[in-house]
Every structure is written in structure tokens, then in C-alpha cells.
Design an enzyme around this catalytic site. Structure first.
Site, PDB file in Angstrom:
ATOM      1  N   ARG A  23      -2.325 -18.308   0.261  1.00  0.00           N
ATOM      2  CA  ARG A  23      -2.990 -18.198  -0.703  1.00  0.00           C
ATOM      3  C   ARG A  23      -2.569 -19.024  -1.784  1.00  0.00           C
ATOM      4  O   ARG A  23      -1.467 -19.747  -1.841  1.00  0.00           O
ATOM      5  CB  ARG A  23      -2.643 -16.730  -1.521  1.00  0.00           C
ATOM      6  CG  ARG A  23      -3.491 -16.125  -2.716  1.00  0.00           C
ATOM      7  CD  ARG A  23      -3.021 -14.809  -2.800  1.00  0.00           C
ATOM      8  NE  ARG A  23      -3.603 -13.619  -1.835  1.00  0.00           N
ATOM      9  CZ  ARG A  23      -2.939 -12.686  -1.255  1.00  0.00           C
ATOM     10  NH1 ARG A  23      -1.765 -12.436  -1.539  1.00  0.00           N
ATOM     11  NH2 ARG A  23      -3.636 -11.914  -0.257  1.00  0.00           N
ATOM     12  N   ASN A  87       6.966  -9.897  -4.330  1.00  0.00           N
ATOM     13  CA  ASN A  87       6.745 -10.584  -2.883  1.00  0.00           C
ATOM     14  C   ASN A  87       8.062 -10.812  -2.285  1.00  0.00           C
ATOM     15  O   ASN A  87       8.672 -11.596  -3.036  1.00  0.00           O
ATOM     16  CB  ASN A  87       5.806 -11.740  -2.716  1.00  0.00           C
ATOM     17  CG  ASN A  87       4.472 -11.587  -3.475  1.00  0.00           C
ATOM     18  OD1 ASN A  87       3.753 -11.025  -3.106  1.00  0.00           O
ATOM     19  ND2 ASN A  87       4.353 -12.107  -4.774  1.00  0.00           N
ATOM     20  N   ASP A 103       5.715 -16.548   1.959  1.00  0.00           N
ATOM     21  CA  ASP A 103       5.502 -15.324   1.824  1.00  0.00           C
ATOM     22  C   ASP A 103       5.649 -14.490   3.213  1.00  0.00           C
ATOM     23  O   ASP A 103       5.306 -14.882   4.027  1.00  0.00           O
ATOM     24  CB  ASP A 103       4.024 -14.969   1.364  1.00  0.00           C
ATOM     25  CG  ASP A 103       3.759 -13.677   1.090  1.00  0.00           C
ATOM     26  OD1 ASP A 103       3.708 -12.693   2.164  1.00  0.00           O
ATOM     27  OD2 ASP A 103       3.583 -13.100   0.075  1.00  0.00           O
ATOM     28  N   ASP A 105       5.201 -11.505   3.686  1.00  0.00           N
ATOM     29  CA  ASP A 105       4.342  -9.896   3.844  1.00  0.00           C
ATOM     30  C   ASP A 105       4.929  -8.750   3.102  1.00  0.00           C
ATOM     31  O   ASP A 105       4.035  -8.203   2.673  1.00  0.00           O
ATOM     32  CB  ASP A 105       4.348  -9.598   5.363  1.00  0.00           C
ATOM     33  CG  ASP A 105       4.063 -10.745   6.284  1.00  0.00           C
ATOM     34  OD1 ASP A 105       2.909 -11.775   6.043  1.00  0.00           O
ATOM     35  OD2 ASP A 105       4.728 -11.085   7.237  1.00  0.00           O
ATOM     36  N   ASP A 107       6.225  -6.345   0.466  1.00  0.00           N
ATOM     37  CA  ASP A 107       5.978  -6.214  -1.054  1.00  0.00           C
ATOM     38  C   ASP A 107       6.483  -4.983  -1.456  1.00  0.00           C
ATOM     39  O   ASP A 107       6.376  -3.935  -0.740  1.00  0.00           O
ATOM     40  CB  ASP A 107       4.438  -6.400  -1.604  1.00  0.00           C
ATOM     41  CG  ASP A 107       3.885  -7.752  -0.745  1.00  0.00           C
ATOM     42  OD1 ASP A 107       4.393  -8.629  -1.057  1.00  0.00           O
ATOM     43  OD2 ASP A 107       2.947  -7.493  -0.379  1.00  0.00           O
ATOM     44  N   ASP A 120       3.208  -3.041   3.168  1.00  0.00           N
ATOM     45  CA  ASP A 120       2.785  -4.079   4.162  1.00  0.00           C
ATOM     46  C   ASP A 120       4.097  -4.196   5.121  1.00  0.00           C
ATOM     47  O   ASP A 120       4.154  -5.297   5.776  1.00  0.00           O
ATOM     48  CB  ASP A 120       2.666  -5.238   3.424  1.00  0.00           C
ATOM     49  CG  ASP A 120       1.441  -5.481   2.584  1.00  0.00           C
ATOM     50  OD1 ASP A 120       0.560  -4.550   2.886  1.00  0.00           O
ATOM     51  OD2 ASP A 120       1.378  -6.050   1.557  1.00  0.00           O
ATOM     52  N   GLU A 123       2.133  -5.198   8.613  1.00  0.00           N
ATOM     53  CA  GLU A 123       2.038  -6.561   8.506  1.00  0.00           C
ATOM     54  C   GLU A 123       3.145  -7.507   8.689  1.00  0.00           C
ATOM     55  O   GLU A 123       3.012  -8.476   9.340  1.00  0.00           O
ATOM     56  CB  GLU A 123       1.424  -7.087   7.011  1.00  0.00           C
ATOM     57  CG  GLU A 123       0.691  -8.398   7.035  1.00  0.00           C
ATOM     58  CD  GLU A 123       0.184  -8.829   5.647  1.00  0.00           C
ATOM     59  OE1 GLU A 123       0.051 -10.056   5.363  1.00  0.00           O
ATOM     60  OE2 GLU A 123       0.079  -7.860   4.655  1.00  0.00           O
TER      61      GLU A 123
END
Length: 182
Positions: A23, A87, A103, A105, A107, A120, A123
């Protein structure tokens, strides 16, 4: 790292462990530099997802990027209070006015009343297996998540409304001084 200055505009790139872009945010204004972290502000910032979709953030945000910790913290100034989005991520680097980090994943969402939720996990486990996160990184992230939760519970900086409000005011002042539409 070259000398950076309050009021300078940066962009943010978040990557995944395998090096792929996750992102990107098109702006973050430097508000303050500390020995172990940097503070930025932004508002209505364009975000570009890895699949090309774009969207804009809705509210002013104060961002804390750490030089040695495996997390970053975003204080979101919403109408009903300060929300924190944290994060789990590698310490940042800056290259060519771009803040870069990986990152991981997981959070942590902290609500205005101090309650929180870990997000997450699925994830994280998926990417941990798919991208083969090393055991030492897995351990660091779990330790840092515990540390982050403790900071939020104890309302240690940056989990203090007054700190976010101070930096938000600073961000608004810089915008007016520069007469820019950040």
C-alpha cells in the site's frame, strides 16, 4: 539518512515480507523528529492499494514511525474520539523522501475508551506460512505486540489524547503557514 525538516512532505510505502508493494500513501508531513521515532500528520490522503484501487483517508491522522520498534501507530482524529490503528511492521527507513517499512499483517485497534482488538490473525498466519516468516521475526512481532498492548493499557505515549491533539494542532498550523492543501 539526509537531514530532514519539520514541514517537509513525504510519501509512505508499505511492503510485504516478500518485497512486494502492499500500500502507498501520497503524503505525510513531518511534525517532529525524536531520537527513536518520527511524527507525521496527514488528512484526506490518497491511498493506493497493491491491486491499483485508490481511496482517500477520511479524517486527520497523526502517524508515529519508530526507528527500533516493530510497529507504527496512527492516531485517527474522529468525531467521537481518538482511535489508534497500530500496524505490526518492521522499523522504517527513509529513501528519497519515502518512508518505507514491511507490514506484517497483525494490527491492533485501540478505541477511545481504551478497549482494544487484535486484528488480522488469520492473514498473519497465512502470510507467515506463504512467505516463510523466520522464527526470530515471528518472536519479535509477538513480543512487540505484547509491548504495544501494554503501552495502550497504561496510556503511555502515543496513546494519550493530549499528544494526538497537540500534533493535530501542529499539523494544522504547518498547513496554514505553508498555505498548502495537504
Amino acid at each position: 539518512m539526509k537531514k530532514i525538516f519539520k514541514g517537509e512532505k513525504f510519501i509512505i510505502h508499505s511492503y510485504k515480507h516478500d518485497g512486494s508493494i502492499h500500500r502507498a500513501w501520497d503524503e505525510a508531513v513531518l511534525l517532529e523528529e525524536h531520537d527513536d521515532y518520527l511524527v507525521f500528520g496527514n488528512e484526506k490522503t490518497r491511498v493506493i492499494e497493491s491491486d491499483g484501487r485508490t481511496w482517500k483517508t477520511k479524517e486527520p491522522a497523526i502517524l508515529f514511525f519508530y526507528k527500533n520498534n516493530w510497529f507504527n501507530v496512527i492516531g485517527q482524529c474522529k468525531k467521537d474520539g481518538i482511535y489508534y490503528y497500530c500496524n505490526m511492521a518492521s522499523p522504517f527507513v527513509i529513501e528519497d523522501m519515502t518512508i518505507k517499512y514491511i507490514d506484517y499483517d497483525l494490527d491492533l485497534r485501540v478505541f477511545p475508551d481504551g478497549s482494544f482488538k487484535i486484528l488480522d490473525r488469520g492473514e498473519y498466519n497465512y502470510h507467515k506460512s506463504k512467505m516463510k516468516y523466520p522464527d526470530d521475526i515471528d518472536m519479535i512481532l509477538k513480543d512487540e505486540l505484547s509491548r504495544l498492548i501494554e503501552m495502550a493499557r497504561e496510556k503511555k505515549p502515543p496513546f494519550q489524547k493530549e499528544i494526538i491533539e497537540k500534533y493535530h494542532l501542529e499539523y494544522e498550523t504547518i498547513k496554514k503557514q505553508k498555505n498548502m492543501n495537504y
